[in-house]
Design a protein around this motif. Structure first.
Motif, mmCIF file in Angstrom:
data_model
loop_
_atom_site.group_PDB
_atom_site.id
_atom_site.type_symbol
_atom_site.label_atom_id
_atom_site.label_comp_id
_atom_site.label_asym_id
_atom_site.label_seq_id
_atom_site.Cartn_x
_atom_site.Cartn_y
_atom_site.Cartn_z
ATOM 1 N N GLU A 144 -3.331 -2.176 -10.048
ATOM 2 C CA GLU A 144 -4.517 -2.716 -10.724
ATOM 3 C C GLU A 144 -5.632 -2.923 -9.697
ATOM 4 O O GLU A 144 -5.356 -3.149 -8.509
ATOM 5 C CB GLU A 144 -4.176 -4.023 -11.441
ATOM 6 C CG GLU A 144 -3.328 -3.815 -12.689
ATOM 7 C CD GLU A 144 -3.165 -5.096 -13.483
ATOM 8 O OE1 GLU A 144 -3.636 -6.150 -12.999
ATOM 9 O OE2 GLU A 144 -2.584 -5.037 -14.580
ATOM 10 N N GLY A 146 -7.636 -5.319 -8.781
ATOM 11 C CA GLY A 146 -7.624 -6.523 -7.950
ATOM 12 C C GLY A 146 -6.688 -6.421 -6.758
ATOM 13 O O GLY A 146 -7.067 -6.730 -5.618
ATOM 14 N N PHE A 147 -5.465 -5.951 -7.003
ATOM 15 C CA PHE A 147 -4.498 -5.865 -5.906
ATOM 16 C C PHE A 147 -4.817 -4.693 -4.987
ATOM 17 O O PHE A 147 -4.554 -4.756 -3.786
ATOM 18 C CB PHE A 147 -3.077 -5.736 -6.450
ATOM 19 C CG PHE A 147 -2.025 -5.946 -5.405
ATOM 20 C CD1 PHE A 147 -1.834 -7.193 -4.816
ATOM 21 C CD2 PHE A 147 -1.216 -4.894 -4.984
ATOM 22 C CE1 PHE A 147 -0.874 -7.386 -3.830
ATOM 23 C CE2 PHE A 147 -0.251 -5.082 -4.007
ATOM 24 C CZ PHE A 147 -0.078 -6.338 -3.429
ATOM 25 N N VAL A 149 -7.769 -3.756 -4.170
ATOM 26 C CA VAL A 149 -8.809 -4.293 -3.277
ATOM 27 C C VAL A 149 -8.163 -5.133 -2.181
ATOM 28 O O VAL A 149 -8.539 -5.036 -1.002
ATOM 29 C CB VAL A 149 -9.834 -5.132 -4.072
ATOM 30 C CG1 VAL A 149 -10.758 -5.898 -3.118
ATOM 31 C CG2 VAL A 149 -10.651 -4.241 -4.998
ATOM 32 N N TYR A 150 -7.179 -5.961 -2.563
ATOM 33 C CA TYR A 150 -6.481 -6.796 -1.576
ATOM 34 C C TYR A 150 -5.787 -5.926 -0.534
ATOM 35 O O TYR A 150 -5.863 -6.199 0.681
ATOM 36 C CB TYR A 150 -5.460 -7.698 -2.268
ATOM 37 C CG TYR A 150 -4.670 -8.557 -1.296
ATOM 38 C CD1 TYR A 150 -5.221 -9.721 -0.771
ATOM 39 C CD2 TYR A 150 -3.388 -8.189 -0.897
ATOM 40 C CE1 TYR A 150 -4.514 -10.505 0.131
ATOM 41 C CE2 TYR A 150 -2.673 -8.964 0.006
ATOM 42 C CZ TYR A 150 -3.246 -10.122 0.511
ATOM 43 O OH TYR A 150 -2.536 -10.893 1.418
ATOM 44 N N ILE A 262 -2.652 -12.649 -7.048
ATOM 45 C CA ILE A 262 -3.460 -11.495 -7.451
ATOM 46 C C ILE A 262 -2.619 -10.459 -8.186
ATOM 47 O O ILE A 262 -3.019 -9.947 -9.237
ATOM 48 C CB ILE A 262 -4.121 -10.848 -6.213
ATOM 49 C CG1 ILE A 262 -5.132 -11.808 -5.592
ATOM 50 C CG2 ILE A 262 -4.810 -9.534 -6.599
ATOM 51 C CD1 ILE A 262 -5.717 -11.319 -4.294
ATOM 52 N N LYS A 265 -0.379 -12.485 -11.146
ATOM 53 C CA LYS A 265 -1.198 -13.374 -11.986
ATOM 54 C C LYS A 265 -0.406 -14.617 -12.412
ATOM 55 O O LYS A 265 -0.379 -14.995 -13.591
ATOM 56 C CB LYS A 265 -1.716 -12.620 -13.210
ATOM 57 C CG LYS A 265 -2.532 -11.388 -12.845
ATOM 58 C CD LYS A 265 -2.926 -10.597 -14.075
ATOM 59 C CE LYS A 265 -3.774 -9.394 -13.707
ATOM 60 N NZ LYS A 265 -3.072 -8.452 -12.796
#
Length: 326
Positions: A144, A146-147, A149-150, A262, A265
């Motif tokens: 996903e 968000g992860f 990006v992390y 992240i 969730k």
């Protein structure tokens, strides 16, 4: 704490892991001390400890603890399992006080109490683990935005630290080595959790090793673990272990919780008061861990403090109980 069966199993495994790992360092140290009296000590390159039953018993206990910790991630959220690693420090300190006669100062006792209070707070307010029925679901979570990006932020930060700062600042600033270990460690734990879930589902009759995602997660775990161990050893070899250990615990646990929140969730279904309580519990554990390490020699007389730093008296002085590592 969510009273689901998986959360309870994860809690029991995490606590068991801390007990095994905490006691393993004491038993190993007993074997190392005995070996040092009969031959060349480990700190100067000796390997006589390999013939000591106590050392091997300690290694078996540590392996058992790591297996239990690995299994705990398959059942409970990382926000519950990872902070409980501080219990191994408590168990080790208490055993050292009674068995090795390494006196635990009153501030050390206070540090232990803070760790217990913080751990209890997190356990009572830990989120429910999300039901996952296939490793493909974990892969979807891992891919996903968000992860991803992390992962990119971690990759860039690690590359900058390795190729820009290791040579110039690695021997002067422990945050370089510890930063690399902590950032990579957060990815390691996510991989461990994925592999743990795959094994759990496989044992339940749903083979997950037919999917390439399972093998990819396994490769990630192996690669991250090797890199993490390499730079952690550099940190321990260069800087004071009493400082490295609590700082590494703080950074590793913090990044792991961020990565877990992240990816999985885990705070999505919790209100602000529950999240704030968990954060307070985490800060309490960090405070107790730091206090325990920083004051560990305060209860000793000057001669005892000197001999506790002597490799002959403390052959395993580069080892401290830690989770996590995975």
């Amino acid at each position: 704490m969510g009273t689901t069966h998986d959360n309870v199993v994860g809690l029991v495994l995490a606590v068991s892991s801390s007990v095994f790992i905490g006691s393993s360092f004491i038993v190993k140290k007993m074997g190392l001390i005995k070996a040092a009296s009969n031959g060349k000590r480990a700190a100067t390159g000796g390997h006589s400890y390999l013939f000591e039953p106590f050392w091997w018993l300690g290694m078996i206990s540590m392996i058992g603890g790591e297996i239990a910790n690995f299994a705990a991630y398959a059942f409970a959220p990382a926000i519950l399992v990872t902070p409980l690693g501080a219990l191994s420090i408590i168990f080790s300190s208490v055993l050292a006080h009674f068995i090795l006669k390494e006196r635990l100062h009153i501030f050390g006792v206070l540090g232990c109490a803070l760790c217990v209070v913080g751990s209890t707070t997190i356990v009572l307010h830990a989120p429910h683990e999300k039901d996952i029925h296939s490793v493909k679901e974990v892969w979807e979570l891992a891919t996903e935005p968000g992860f991803l990006v992390y992962i990119c932020v971690v990759a860039v930060a690690v590359c900058v630290l390795i190729f820009r700062y290791v040579k110039s600042h690695g021997q002067k600033n422990m945050m370089v080595y510890i930063g690399i270990c902590s950032l990579i460690g957060s990815i390691t734990v996510m991989g461990v959790k994925a592999v743990g879930i795959a094994l759990k589902l496989t044992f339940e009759g749903m083979n997950q090793f037919i999917f390439f995602e399972t093998w990819l997660f396994t490769v990630v775990v192996i690669g991250c673990c090797l890199t993490q161990i390499n730079y952690l050893n550099k940190a321990l070899d260069t800087f004071n272990t009493a400082v490295v250990s609590p700082v590494y615990y703080v950074m590793f646990t913090s990044f792991t919780i961020v990565a877990s929140v992240i990816m999985f969730k885990e705070w999505a279904k919790q209100d602000a008061s529950q999240i704030a309580t968990e954060l307070c519990g985490f800060v309490t554990i960090l405070s107790g861990t730091f206090l325990l390490h920083r004051t560990k020699d305060m209860g000793n007389r000057p001669s005892e403090v000197h001999s506790s730093s002597d490799p002959l008296q403390c052959p395993d002085n580069t080892k401290t109980p830690q989770t996590s590592e995975i």
